[in-house]
Enzyme design. Structure first.
Site, PDB file in Angstrom:
ATOM      1  N   HIS A 314       0.814  -1.218   0.000  1.00  0.00           N
ATOM      2  CA  HIS A 314       0.000   0.000   0.000  1.00  0.00           C
ATOM      3  C   HIS A 314       0.847   1.267   0.000  1.00  0.00           C
ATOM      4  O   HIS A 314       0.328   2.378  -0.195  1.00  0.00           O
ATOM      5  CB  HIS A 314      -0.942  -0.017   1.196  1.00  0.00           C
ATOM      6  CG  HIS A 314      -2.270   0.627   0.909  1.00  0.00           C
ATOM      7  ND1 HIS A 314      -2.454   1.575  -0.072  1.00  0.00           N
ATOM      8  CD2 HIS A 314      -3.503   0.454   1.487  1.00  0.00           C
ATOM      9  CE1 HIS A 314      -3.716   1.954  -0.098  1.00  0.00           C
ATOM     10  NE2 HIS A 314      -4.391   1.280   0.846  1.00  0.00           N
ATOM     11  N   ARG A 540       6.169 -37.541 -60.049  1.00  0.00           N
ATOM     12  CA  ARG A 540       6.616 -37.180 -58.703  1.00  0.00           C
ATOM     13  C   ARG A 540       6.390 -38.326 -57.731  1.00  0.00           C
ATOM     14  O   ARG A 540       5.282 -38.803 -57.550  1.00  0.00           O
ATOM     15  CB  ARG A 540       5.907 -35.919 -58.205  1.00  0.00           C
ATOM     16  CG  ARG A 540       6.387 -35.494 -56.813  1.00  0.00           C
ATOM     17  CD  ARG A 540       6.088 -34.053 -56.505  1.00  0.00           C
ATOM     18  NE  ARG A 540       6.490 -33.143 -57.544  1.00  0.00           N
ATOM     19  CZ  ARG A 540       7.746 -32.753 -57.784  1.00  0.00           C
ATOM     20  NH1 ARG A 540       8.737 -33.239 -57.028  1.00  0.00           N
ATOM     21  NH2 ARG A 540       8.015 -31.930 -58.762  1.00  0.00           N
ATOM     22  N   HIS A 579       9.515 -43.052 -65.407  1.00  0.00           N
ATOM     23  CA  HIS A 579       8.316 -43.346 -66.199  1.00  0.00           C
ATOM     24  C   HIS A 579       8.037 -44.843 -66.292  1.00  0.00           C
ATOM     25  O   HIS A 579       7.007 -45.246 -66.818  1.00  0.00           O
ATOM     26  CB  HIS A 579       8.473 -42.804 -67.626  1.00  0.00           C
ATOM     27  CG  HIS A 579       8.315 -41.316 -67.721  1.00  0.00           C
ATOM     28  ND1 HIS A 579       8.598 -40.612 -68.872  1.00  0.00           N
ATOM     29  CD2 HIS A 579       7.904 -40.401 -66.812  1.00  0.00           C
ATOM     30  CE1 HIS A 579       8.372 -39.330 -68.667  1.00  0.00           C
ATOM     31  NE2 HIS A 579       7.953 -39.177 -67.420  1.00  0.00           N
ATOM     32  N   ARG A1054      -6.607 -60.785 -89.940  1.00  0.00           N
ATOM     33  CA  ARG A1054      -5.155 -60.949 -89.789  1.00  0.00           C
ATOM     34  C   ARG A1054      -4.697 -60.318 -88.478  1.00  0.00           C
ATOM     35  O   ARG A1054      -3.894 -60.881 -87.726  1.00  0.00           O
ATOM     36  CB  ARG A1054      -4.424 -60.298 -90.971  1.00  0.00           C
ATOM     37  CG  ARG A1054      -2.911 -60.494 -90.910  1.00  0.00           C
ATOM     38  CD  ARG A1054      -2.179 -59.726 -92.003  1.00  0.00           C
ATOM     39  NE  ARG A1054      -2.103 -58.298 -91.719  1.00  0.00           N
ATOM     40  CZ  ARG A1054      -1.354 -57.439 -92.423  1.00  0.00           C
ATOM     41  NH1 ARG A1054      -0.670 -57.874 -93.479  1.00  0.00           N
ATOM     42  NH2 ARG A1054      -1.329 -56.164 -92.115  1.00  0.00           N
ATOM     43  N   SER A1092      -1.767 -56.272 -99.560  1.00  0.00           N
ATOM     44  CA  SER A1092      -1.274 -54.934 -99.257  1.00  0.00           C
ATOM     45  C   SER A1092      -1.186 -54.061-100.496  1.00  0.00           C
ATOM     46  O   SER A1092      -1.167 -52.834-100.401  1.00  0.00           O
ATOM     47  CB  SER A1092       0.103 -55.023 -98.590  1.00  0.00           C
ATOM     48  OG  SER A1092       0.996 -55.766 -99.400  1.00  0.00           O
TER      49      SER A1092
END
Length: 1227
Positions: A314, A540, A579, A1054, A1092
């Site tokens: 005080h 990634r 890949h 074929r 062909s």
């Protein structure tokens, strides 16, 4: 009054006790005290400063009588001699009564006596304030629940009160002052910092308790997180006996909390050297309500109170100041900003509970709002979920007005009130607090769920029941297994980064949790007893998946980094290591099942592999008879597709592929999509790469549930993965998992991402990896020890190092130029493609073998009748020749799949492979009858003909994938017009034309491309022959433009029977479908084969004279019939027309043999309808003179001029140009 109070205050006893230990044995005291104790001089204690010692009580022995005193002399009076202390003075010894026990107060007890005596010198007063504790209680629950789910630990009320005191001191610095006498003058001293003293209760080894007050220094400089760390450090060191002298000195204001013992109101003593001490009482309801029930208290809106006292000196602090100080603490503990700061500091992404006045509305009105709140969380809860591991915007709470209880007219006073919830979370009534707990745990933690866009209520309920129910935490063994997968993922990337610096590998760093997530998907598929998981993914993290999911040997991966090539796989151009595909077998760790796992090859074209995967899986399912047509264990092969966030939102093929998900010709029973969302596309931020809230919003188009999950929570990721598989199995639908993570490095290992995302990478550079964070969480919870974690990681790193060293020792093969793949597959030389008449007739009959009661459309019946007639009498047209080829292959046991836009009927109303009942809409497929032999036994063949979605990219990719997944199937895709095939150019470039050379991936897919100049404009004219011829090399494809139905028949047969897998590109006719000259006799089907090179019939039948020919026209396709008509009209025996039916590979031997039959030719021309820069000429003009110089030197072109578009948009201009070509050809 002391002018220099002890700097240790009430801790002085501890310092003196340490001094005595140090004096007797310095090693018994922590070294941090030595420097201080060397110069320490203890002050006299209470027991040595007076004679007031107390001893243990004992029987009193009478003292020996003293001699009688001598008489006093009559001298002047002297000062009175000191006598024994009078009873009124404390220094006088007391004599315990008989039977009493006494104990000398030493150490802490003696210090308390001294400090309490000293405290009497401080004139104090006390302010008292009762503060509502409800907001602090509710927010503490939120905080601790978050900490429990994340890093562990708890926040106590004392933490919150202490921090509030420090903030209040900033506004009232006088509360931090203390009184002293300086140079004989009373002085108020204001310390430079706020040092908050904490009263810590310690229990000694002897069981006695003592109190120390340690200081948190410089509190005013700390944010809440720092304050808590300092607080916990002080408490921990106090309990470990490791406090230093510095910790005890300099307390400026103290906090004591007798409320932990139940004390409601305390007025503590104030020690010298401090200006104030704050006491916190127990939290209690007001006394008059302590007998009320919880329900009554909740109804009345009564909350607990906490009483705070401020006992102050005080002499330097006045009552008003102390009262304002407590009022400020009161305001802080109810303040939005105060708790906002705390939540941000603790990383809690949600708004705190707010202090609001109770709403007086009735419980019935509020009940409706609670139901709305539940619906809001189900709809919008994901917007508040804590799913971003980076938390780049950590200043913003994840919130939405719809999820704020205050927006619904509810407040914190409603939290403990019960409401009707009609079965929510399995109950009929529930407190709002518990309702919010369930909702936030279900929708707002580390998993955000989007599912209310799903239209089927059953599927919504299925998800609700699982996410709104508390799910079991993984066992310790499962947690260790997840950690082992994270260890493997991170160690693999770290190893490659260390050993192969600078090499591109597109690392998974920052997204390692996808490895345990994928593992959980595969494990759950095995748990369901499925046959295979087929994975498609971008580059990634691909190497990590190959190593840690598919099980590709590390030695093989490292060999590819070293540049070593396997000679047995060295044909073709090859592709970069990230890949390549692989296969393996997954064996459950906690189960008894296993499952096949394969990873498809992919190009760098993001998402291009998506439809390929779907087609490949559907083929495998059809082979196992578990696809759309199967019944037992349907769709037992599971597509698992990984995506990037930018690509998933940006690439249109994603939407095209998703659109196939529920179509009967394309369903695979649900794909598990995992978006590895690293929140950036190379250098592009999400704000620049998509317009939607989430990258996954496109998946809502098919009603797929979407789970957003924080990649830093491996357990949540694994839980979501298993839930996704369960949903797929329950409803045979796609599921999308959006795993938010980050990219530790740049787009590749040589890129510096901080140039374009500096703030993001400042955060990433200081962020702990998910493995380390998860390891710390497991250790913190006591699930594993630090040694176990380190040993597991070292073992894995050691394994990689051993394999690496072995690979380095391998003999490197000498690198040579790549070899062609052309010689790897050759068509058998004597392959029979003709069929007998009975087969033709059987197919013709099938077209009229209608089901009983089947009503054929009146315009279709003549077509069916004509086909039966052609089968018996000849003049077979193009459409029926195609069906004869396919039907005969089905009868021989071949699975034939034909798809495309409008393919069942045919763009030009020519095919009618599926007949629709005019009245019921039921379908009848005549060729499916060929799957059964005449005797009723199955042939093993099957005819699958589907109208596709209006798509080229996804549709062609799907059929390519199907042909890879079932090499024995005859897979055909038909363009509506050949012009539209360029919508699938990525599939053609990356897969069809080069898949074998790059990856050794074989395909037998057939593309049917309607082509021909008929004046329909530039977008309905050309299948772009020039582009396919440019792509052709190394026998990568067969490219043909047959001109007769029979040659088309033999070409298809074929291709279906040759035993090799190479794509076939057929440029099919449009107007020629109804050209009466473009028909073939029966013998052309029963006696011939594919030719062909074709000469005119007049020469092959021996009616024409080749020696008269001086002008040779080489051509291909529809224009032959126009040239032949002009020749017949003008009777030009000097002109011969030779058709090249197979454009690539060029039939050089047959071509040379044919040209040698015309000895007198002076001029040779290549005649085509296409412009000079298109069609076959750009290729033939270069290659024919090169490969056959004796036959084609001087070859000239007759065509339209070079044009940027395939044709004119005017039919009249077209007619003029067409006439000019014919005139020039016969000029």
């Amino acid at each position: 009054m002391s002018s220099s109070p002890s700097p240790f205050g009430q801790n002085e006893w501890l310092v003196e006790e340490m001094y005595r230990k140090f004096r007797d044995d310095p090693s018994s005291v922590d070294p941090s005290w030595h420097e201080f104790l060397v110069d320490y001089s203890p002050e006299p204690t209470t027991d040595s400063a007076s004679n007031g010692r107390t001893t243990t009580a004992a029987p009193v022995t009478p003292p020996t009588p003293a001699p009688a005193p001598a008489p006093e002399p009559k001298a002047a009076p002297k000062p009175a001699a000191k006598t024994e202390a009078k009873p009124a003075k404390p220094a006088k010894s007391a004599t315990p009564a008989k039977g009493d026990e006494s104990q000398i107060l030493r150490g802490a007890a003696a210090a308390v006596v001294k400090n309490m005596n000293a405290s009497l010198e401080v004139p104090t007063a006390t302010s008292v304030r009762a503060i509502p504790a409800k907001l602090m209680i509710d927010n503490r629950v939120v905080i601790n629940n978050h900490l429990k789910r994340t890093r562990g630990g708890k926040i106590s009320f004392t933490h919150l009160l202490g921090y509030a005191i420090v903030q209040a001191v900033k506004k009232f610095p006088n509360m931090n002052r203390h009184f002293a006498v300086v140079d004989g003058k009373p002085t108020a001293i204001t310390p430079a910092h706020t040092n908050l003293g904490l009263a810590i209760d310690l229990q000694g080894k002897d069981g006695n308790r003592s109190l120390v007050v340690a200081a948190i220094k410089r509190c005013e400089t700390m944010r809440f997180g720092q304050f808590i760390a300092a607080y916990e450090d002080i408490v921990r060191r106090a309990r470990d006996g490791k406090l230093t002298a510095e910790d005890f000195s300099g307390v400026t204001i103290s906090l004591t909390n007798p409320g932990t013992l139940g004390t409601v109101h305390s007025v503590p003593r104030l020690m010298q050297g401090q200006g104030a001490i704050i006491g916190a009482g127990a939290m209690e309801y007001p006394a008059e309500f302590q007998g009320a029930s919880e329900e009554r208290i909740a109804d009345l809106g009564i909350g607990k109170l906490i009483t705070l006292t401020s006992t102050y000196d005080h002499r330097i602090i006045q009552g008003a100041e102390s009262g304002d100080f407590l009022r400020t603490i009161h305001q802080l503990l109810l303040d939005d900003d105060f708790f906002d700061e705390i939540f941000r500091e603790l990383g809690i992404p949600y708004e705190p509970v707010r202090w609001r006045t109770d709403n007086p509305d009735s419980i019935e009105d509020k009940n409706a709002r609670v139901i709305e709140l539940i619906a809001a969380y189900r709809n919008r809860g994901h917007l508040m979920a804590d799913i971003d591991p980076l938390r780049l915007d950590n200043t913003r709470f994840r919130s939405h007005p719809d999820l704020d209880v205050n927006s619904h007219g509810l407040t914190l006073w409603d939290l403990d009130r019960e409401f009707k919830v009609d079965g929510f979370a399995g109950v009929q009534r529930k407190k709002l607090r518990d309702i919010l707990s369930v909702l936030r745990d279900a929708y707002c933690r580390h998993v955000g769920v989007e599912y209310t866009h799903i239209l089927e209520p059953e599927q919504q309920r299925w998800i609700q029941e699982r996410v709104e129910t508390k799910h079991d935490k993984p066992t310790v063994a499962e947690q260790k297994y997840i950690l082992s997968k994270l260890n493997a993922a991170e160690a693999f990337e770290t190893f490659l980064q260390t050993k192969y610096v600078g090499q591109k590998r597109f690392s998974l760093e920052g997204a390692e949790t996808v490895i345990p997530m994928m593992d959980a998907v595969i494990d759950q598929c095995a748990e369901h007893g499925l046959d295979e998981v087929v994975i498609a993914m971008p580059h990634r993290g691909r190497l990590n998946v190959l190593a840690n999911i598919v099980g590709k040997p590390y030695s093989q991966i490292f060999s590819e980094f070293e540049g070593n090539l396997n000679p047995s796989q060295a044909h073709g151009s090859g592709d970069v290591k990230y890949h390549l595909g692989a296969t393996g077998t997954y064996i459950q760790m906690f189960g008894d099942n296993d499952i096949e796992v394969s990873l498809t090859a992919n190009p760098s074209h993001l998402e291009a592999v998506d439809p390929v995967l779907e087609g490949l899986v559907r083929a495998k399912q059809d082979l196992l008879d578990t696809g759309e047509e199967g019944s037992d264990n349907r769709f037992s092969v599971v597509p698992l597709m990984l995506h990037g966030d930018a690509a998933f939102a940006g690439q249109g093929v994603v939407a095209e592929t998703l659109n196939l998900a529920l179509l009967r010709g394309y369903r695979t029973g649900g794909t598990i999509h995992i978006v590895v969302n690293n929140q950036i596309g190379f250098t592009t931020a999400p704000t620049d790469s998509r317009s939607s809230e989430y990258c996954t919003d496109v998946a809502k188009m098919i009603g797929a549930p979407i789970f957003h999950v924080n990649g830093d929570d491996p357990e949540a990721c694994a839980w979501v993965a298993r839930l996704a598989v369960d949903f797929r199995q329950a409803f045979k639908k796609d599921v999308v998992i959006d795993m938010l993570c980050y990219r530790r490095r740049g787009h590749n290992e040589g890129d510096d991402p901080s140039m374009t995302q500096p703030y993001m990478y400042d955060v990433i550079d200081t962020k702990r990896g998910s493995r380390k964070a998860y390891t710390e969480a497991l250790i913190g919870r006591g699930d594993i020890s630090m040694k176990e974690a380190e040993d597991a990681l070292r073992d894995y790193q050691g394994q990689l190092e051993r394999v690496f060293n072995e690979v380095r020792e391998l003999e490197k093969h000498e690198i040579e130029p790549s070899e062609s793949v052309e010689a790897d597959q050759q068509i058998p030389s004597k392959l029979a493609t003709a069929v007998d008449k009975a087969m033709l007739q059987r197919i013709g009959d099938a077209h009229l073998a209608l089901p009983e009661g089947f009503t054929v459309h009146p315009r279709v019946r003549p077509v069916l009748e004509k086909r039966r007639e052609m089968a018996y009498e000849g003049r077979i047209d193009w459409a029926f020749a195609e069906l004869l080829a396919l039907g005969s292959l089905i009868a021989e046991g071949k699975l034939v799949r034909l798809s495309g836009q409008d393919t069942q009927r045919g763009t030009f109303t020519q095919r009618h492979a599926v007949i629709v009942d005019r009245k019921t809409g039921e379908e009848f497929t005549p060729l499916q009858l060929l799957a059964t032999n005449p005797d009723g036994t199955p042939t093993g063949g099957k005819f699958l003909v589907y109208n596709s979605a209006l798509s080229e990219f996804a549709a062609v990719g799907f059929e390519y994938g199907y042909s890879v997944g079932n090499p024995d199937a005859m897979v055909l895709w038909e363009a509506q017009f050949g012009d539209f095939v360029n919508g699938a150019q990525s599939i053609i470039d990356e897969f069809i034309s080069s898949g074998e050379a790059k990856w050794g991936q074989l395909s037998d897919v057939v593309l049917l491309l309607p082509h021909g100049h008929e004046g329909q404009g530039p977008d309905h004219t050309s299948g772009r022959i020039e582009r396919f011829l440019q792509l052709w090399a190394e026998g990568s494809m067969t490219i043909a433009m047959p001109s007769t139905p029979a040659n088309y028949f033999h070409l298809l047969r074929r291709h279906g029977k040759d035993g090799i897998q190479r794509p076939l590109i057929v440029f099919t006719p449009k107007s020629m479908l109804r050209n009466k000259a473009a028909v073939s006799d029966i013998r052309d089907f029963t006696e011939s084969k594919f030719r062909s090179v074709l000469e005119e019939p007049m020469y092959t039948d021996g009616e024409g004279d080749r020696n008269k020919v001086t002008r040779l026209l080489l051509t291909s396709g529809k224009i032959y019939y126009e040239l032949a008509a002009r020749k017949a009209k003008e009777n030009r025996e000097d002109v011969a027309i030779v058709r090249i039916e197979q454009l690539a590979p060029l039939p050089r031997r047959r071509l040379a043999e044919t040209l040698d039959r015309y000895p007198n030719v002076k001029e040779k021309f290549w005649v085509q309808e296409e412009p000079a820069n298109q069609g076959a000429w750009p290729s033939f003009g270069l290659t024919l003179p090169e490969i056959l110089p004796d036959h084609f030197t001087g070859l000239k072109r007759i065509s339209r001029r070079a044009m940027s578009a395939p044709s004119s948009g005017s039919s009249k201009v077209h007619a003029v140009e067409q006439q000019e070509i014919l005139d020039t050809a016969f000029g």
